[in-house]
Design a protein around this motif. Structure first.
Motif, mmCIF file in Angstrom:
data_model
loop_
_atom_site.group_PDB
_atom_site.id
_atom_site.type_symbol
_atom_site.label_atom_id
_atom_site.label_comp_id
_atom_site.label_asym_id
_atom_site.label_seq_id
_atom_site.Cartn_x
_atom_site.Cartn_y
_atom_site.Cartn_z
ATOM 1 N N ALA A 1 0.851 -1.187 0.000
ATOM 2 C CA ALA A 1 0.000 0.000 0.000
ATOM 3 C C ALA A 1 0.885 1.235 0.000
ATOM 4 O O ALA A 1 2.019 1.198 0.481
ATOM 5 C CB ALA A 1 -0.903 0.015 1.230
ATOM 6 N N LYS B 1 1.423 4.851 1.559
ATOM 7 C CA LYS B 1 1.023 5.720 2.657
ATOM 8 C C LYS B 1 1.088 7.154 2.154
ATOM 9 O O LYS B 1 2.104 7.582 1.610
ATOM 10 C CB LYS B 1 1.939 5.541 3.867
ATOM 11 N N HIS C 1 -7.130 14.532 3.843
ATOM 12 C CA HIS C 1 -7.821 13.584 4.732
ATOM 13 C C HIS C 1 -6.916 13.097 5.858
ATOM 14 O O HIS C 1 -7.306 12.228 6.628
ATOM 15 C CB HIS C 1 -8.319 12.376 3.927
ATOM 16 N N HIS D 1 -3.153 8.226 5.586
ATOM 17 C CA HIS D 1 -3.933 7.019 5.288
ATOM 18 C C HIS D 1 -3.228 6.226 4.207
ATOM 19 O O HIS D 1 -2.246 6.667 3.616
ATOM 20 C CB HIS D 1 -5.375 7.364 4.886
ATOM 21 N N GLN E 1 -3.496 4.071 0.566
ATOM 22 C CA GLN E 1 -4.278 3.949 -0.661
ATOM 23 C C GLN E 1 -3.588 2.933 -1.568
ATOM 24 O O GLN E 1 -2.450 2.546 -1.320
ATOM 25 C CB GLN E 1 -4.455 5.286 -1.365
ATOM 26 N N ASP E 2 -4.292 2.514 -2.588
ATOM 27 C CA ASP E 2 -3.772 1.549 -3.555
ATOM 28 C C ASP E 2 -3.272 0.274 -2.867
ATOM 29 O O ASP E 2 -2.160 -0.196 -3.099
ATOM 30 C CB ASP E 2 -2.656 2.166 -4.404
ATOM 31 N N GLU F 1 -12.709 -1.879 3.207
ATOM 32 C CA GLU F 1 -13.393 -1.465 1.973
ATOM 33 C C GLU F 1 -14.745 -0.817 2.238
ATOM 34 O O GLU F 1 -15.086 0.170 1.599
ATOM 35 C CB GLU F 1 -13.573 -2.670 1.043
#
Length: 141
Positions: A77, A79, A84, A87, A89-90, A131
């Motif tokens: 993933a 970071k 936001h 977090h 993503q991907d 998810e």
């Protein structure tokens, strides 16, 4: 929320030293987590949770057909820090599983893609929670 719920999942995290903690479950299992050491970081624990959850789903069923020669799940993933906050993503989950030659191995290989999809779509509580998204309440007691 009652702690007596029959399907409640919980851990307790205690501080060992600056930046080093031990997580314990009610069954007596424990795991050390830290930041900036060789131990797993909190983000890596999240990725490990995804990997382990989906691995259990897939391994439990395929092993009924054949014991794998090798079984590895990698979760990656990115970071990021944006509007936001911090977090991931991907997030990508990659299975690298090898089964022996023969009928059992053939059956396990054939069902592997379907099981990986079913774990992702229905069974893996960890990745399903990420998810779908769920509120997290933070409080000081």
């Amino acid at each position: 929320m009652s702690t007596d719920a029959p399907d409640l999942r919980s851990i307790t995290l205690t501080r060992d030293s600056v930046g080093r903690y031990t997580a314990r479950n009610r069954r007596g299992g424990s795991l050390t987590v830290s930041s900036g050491t060789e131990e797993l970081s909190p983000v890596e624990l999240l990725l490990a949770g995804i990997a382990a959850c989906t691995a259990v789903d897939v391994d439990t069923v395929t092993t009924r057909r054949a014991e794998p020669d090798s079984f590895e799940v990698e979760v990656t993933a990115d970071k990021v820090k944006d509007e936001h906050g911090n977090h991931l993503q991907d997030i990508t989950v990659s299975f690298r599983v090898r089964f022996p030659d023969g009928d059992g191995g053939d059956a396990a290989r054939e069902m592997l893609p379907k099981l990986v999809k079913r774990s992702h779509d229905e069974w893996c509580t960890v990745s399903r929670t990420i998810e779908l998204g769920t509120a997290i309440e933070a409080r000081v007691e």
